[in-house]
Design a protein around this motif. Structure first.
Motif, PDB file in Angstrom:
ATOM      1  N   ILE A  29       0.854  -1.178   0.000  1.00 20.15           N
ATOM      2  CA  ILE A  29       0.000   0.000   0.000  1.00 20.15           C
ATOM      3  C   ILE A  29       0.891   1.230   0.000  1.00 20.15           C
ATOM      4  CG2 ILE A  29      -2.144  -0.898   0.972  1.00 20.15           C
ATOM      5  CD1 ILE A  29      -1.127  -0.258   3.715  1.00 20.15           C
ATOM      6  N   VAL A  30       0.321   2.335  -0.436  1.00 25.63           N
ATOM      7  CA  VAL A  30       1.076   3.583  -0.510  1.00 25.63           C
ATOM      8  C   VAL A  30       0.290   4.681   0.181  1.00 25.63           C
ATOM      9  CG1 VAL A  30       0.114   4.154  -2.791  1.00 25.63           C
ATOM     10  CG2 VAL A  30       2.262   5.215  -2.057  1.00 25.63           C
ATOM     11  N   ARG A  31       1.015   5.570   0.828  1.00 27.54           N
ATOM     12  CA  ARG A  31       0.448   6.806   1.344  1.00 27.54           C
ATOM     13  C   ARG A  31       1.405   7.903   0.914  1.00 27.54           C
ATOM     14  NH1 ARG A  31      -3.439   4.158   1.885  1.00 27.54           N
ATOM     15  NH2 ARG A  31      -4.948   4.172   3.563  1.00 27.54           N
ATOM     16  N   GLY A  32       0.857   9.037   0.552  1.00 22.83           N
ATOM     17  CA  GLY A  32       1.711  10.113   0.083  1.00 22.83           C
ATOM     18  C   GLY A  32       1.116  11.475   0.376  1.00 22.83           C
ATOM     19  N   ALA A  33       1.986  12.487   0.372  1.00 26.59           N
ATOM     20  CA  ALA A  33       1.567  13.869   0.614  1.00 26.59           C
ATOM     21  C   ALA A  33       2.663  14.791   0.092  1.00 26.59           C
ATOM     22  CB  ALA A  33       1.332  14.096   2.105  1.00 26.59           C
ATOM     23  N   ALA A  34       2.406  16.072   0.161  1.00 26.52           N
ATOM     24  CA  ALA A  34       3.401  17.063  -0.268  1.00 26.52           C
ATOM     25  C   ALA A  34       4.581  17.083   0.703  1.00 26.52           C
ATOM     26  CB  ALA A  34       2.768  18.437  -0.365  1.00 26.52           C
ATOM     27  N   PRO A  39       1.676   7.831   7.445  1.00 29.58           N
ATOM     28  CA  PRO A  39       2.560   7.054   8.311  1.00 29.58           C
ATOM     29  C   PRO A  39       4.051   7.177   7.954  1.00 29.58           C
ATOM     30  CG  PRO A  39       1.767   5.637   6.590  1.00 29.58           C
ATOM     31  CD  PRO A  39       1.157   7.007   6.342  1.00 29.58           C
ATOM     32  N   HIS A  40       4.422   8.145   7.129  1.00 33.76           N
ATOM     33  CA  HIS A  40       5.808   8.285   6.651  1.00 33.76           C
ATOM     34  C   HIS A  40       6.811   8.192   7.801  1.00 33.76           C
ATOM     35  CE1 HIS A  40       9.292   9.896   4.561  1.00 33.76           C
ATOM     36  NE2 HIS A  40       8.633   9.760   3.423  1.00 33.76           N
ATOM     37  N   ASN A  70      10.525   4.758   2.416  1.00 32.10           N
ATOM     38  CA  ASN A  70      10.086   6.143   2.593  1.00 32.10           C
ATOM     39  C   ASN A  70      10.877   7.026   1.633  1.00 32.10           C
ATOM     40  OD1 ASN A  70       8.316   6.039   5.100  1.00 32.10           O
ATOM     41  ND2 ASN A  70      10.148   5.016   5.828  1.00 32.10           N
ATOM     42  N   TYR A  71      10.164   7.911   0.943  1.00 30.05           N
ATOM     43  CA  TYR A  71      10.798   8.821  -0.010  1.00 30.05           C
ATOM     44  C   TYR A  71      10.397  10.257   0.312  1.00 30.05           C
ATOM     45  CZ  TYR A  71      11.290   4.558  -2.825  1.00 30.05           C
ATOM     46  OH  TYR A  71      11.594   3.294  -3.264  1.00 30.05           O
ATOM     47  N   VAL A  72      11.330  11.192   0.136  1.00 28.57           N
ATOM     48  CA  VAL A  72      11.038  12.613   0.318  1.00 28.57           C
ATOM     49  C   VAL A  72      11.587  13.403  -0.861  1.00 28.57           C
ATOM     50  CG1 VAL A  72      10.950  12.599   2.843  1.00 28.57           C
ATOM     51  CG2 VAL A  72      13.128  12.944   1.709  1.00 28.57           C
ATOM     52  N   LYS A  73      10.941  14.528  -1.131  1.00 27.17           N
ATOM     53  CA  LYS A  73      11.384  15.470  -2.158  1.00 27.17           C
ATOM     54  C   LYS A  73      11.616  14.816  -3.518  1.00 27.17           C
ATOM     55  CE  LYS A  73      13.420  18.530   1.274  1.00 27.17           C
ATOM     56  NZ  LYS A  73      14.630  19.110   1.832  1.00 27.17           N
ATOM     57  N   LYS A 102       2.707  12.030  -5.359  1.00 26.02           N
ATOM     58  CA  LYS A 102       3.103  13.022  -4.345  1.00 26.02           C
ATOM     59  C   LYS A 102       4.612  13.010  -4.136  1.00 26.02           C
ATOM     60  CE  LYS A 102      -1.298  13.627  -3.242  1.00 26.02           C
ATOM     61  NZ  LYS A 102      -2.031  14.812  -3.577  1.00 26.02           N
ATOM     62  N   LYS A 103       5.144  14.137  -3.668  1.00 27.34           N
ATOM     63  CA  LYS A 103       6.592  14.281  -3.453  1.00 27.34           C
ATOM     64  C   LYS A 103       7.131  13.418  -2.310  1.00 27.34           C
ATOM     65  CE  LYS A 103       7.091  18.958  -5.284  1.00 27.34           C
ATOM     66  NZ  LYS A 103       7.704  18.528  -6.530  1.00 27.34           N
TER      67      LYS A 103
END
Length: 155
Positions: A29-34, A39-40, A70-73, A102-103
């Motif tokens: 499953i994936v969750r994402g946001a700006a 749960p990141h 976990n990924y950012v930017k 999402k980023k």
């Protein structure tokens, strides 16, 4: 920790997340946001996931976290690449790919999926689509604990 995940099981057949999980067609499953949002960076291997359909009052499926990324930017190209590389496990519809473009992304792979005797979920007003709990009983009717004890006291 344990995690309660709301699954969108409405809409077209391809968008029924819980059905795909139970059929073994979805193992991530994936969750994402700006920005970094629950749960990141707060989900770890071997923790338990509990799933319920959004809008229902029953927790019906349990699984164990196998792996988390976990990924950012992320750039636009990187977002597309991450989602495409994981598509065999994510099994996203085009609409879902757009939603999770999402980023900051958190991809949670799981295994040991099993249906459980339904647990009655006690909803509280301040809950998001992903809850991090000490134990699942914290949100089960009869054993749940309020998030804000002040509001439950007599005035």
């Amino acid at each position: 920790m344990v995690h309660l995940v709301y699954c969108d099981n409405t809409g077209k057949k391809g968008e029924k997340v819980l059905d795909k999980i139970l059929a073994g067609q979805k193992t991530m499953i994936v969750r994402g946001a700006a920005g970094r949002k629950i749960p990141h960076s707060r989900v770890f291997a071997e923790e338990e996931l509990y799933f319920m359909e959004k809008g229902s009052s029953k927790i019906t499926v349990k699984a164990k976290v196998k792996h988390v990324d976990n990924y950012v930017k992320l750039s636009e190209e990187e977002i597309t690449k991450v989602l495409e590389e994981n598509q065999p496990k994510l099994n996203l519809t085009e609409k879902q790919k757009t939603r999770w473009h999402k980023k900051c992304l958190c991809l949670i792979e799981f295994h040991e999926v099993k249906e459980i005797t339904p647990l009655a979920f006690e909803h509280q007003g301040n809950m998001d689509d992903w809850l991090i709990l000490e134990k699942i009983d914290d949100v089960v009717a009869g054993t749940s604990i309020p998030y804000n004890y002040e509001k439950s006291r007599f005035q």
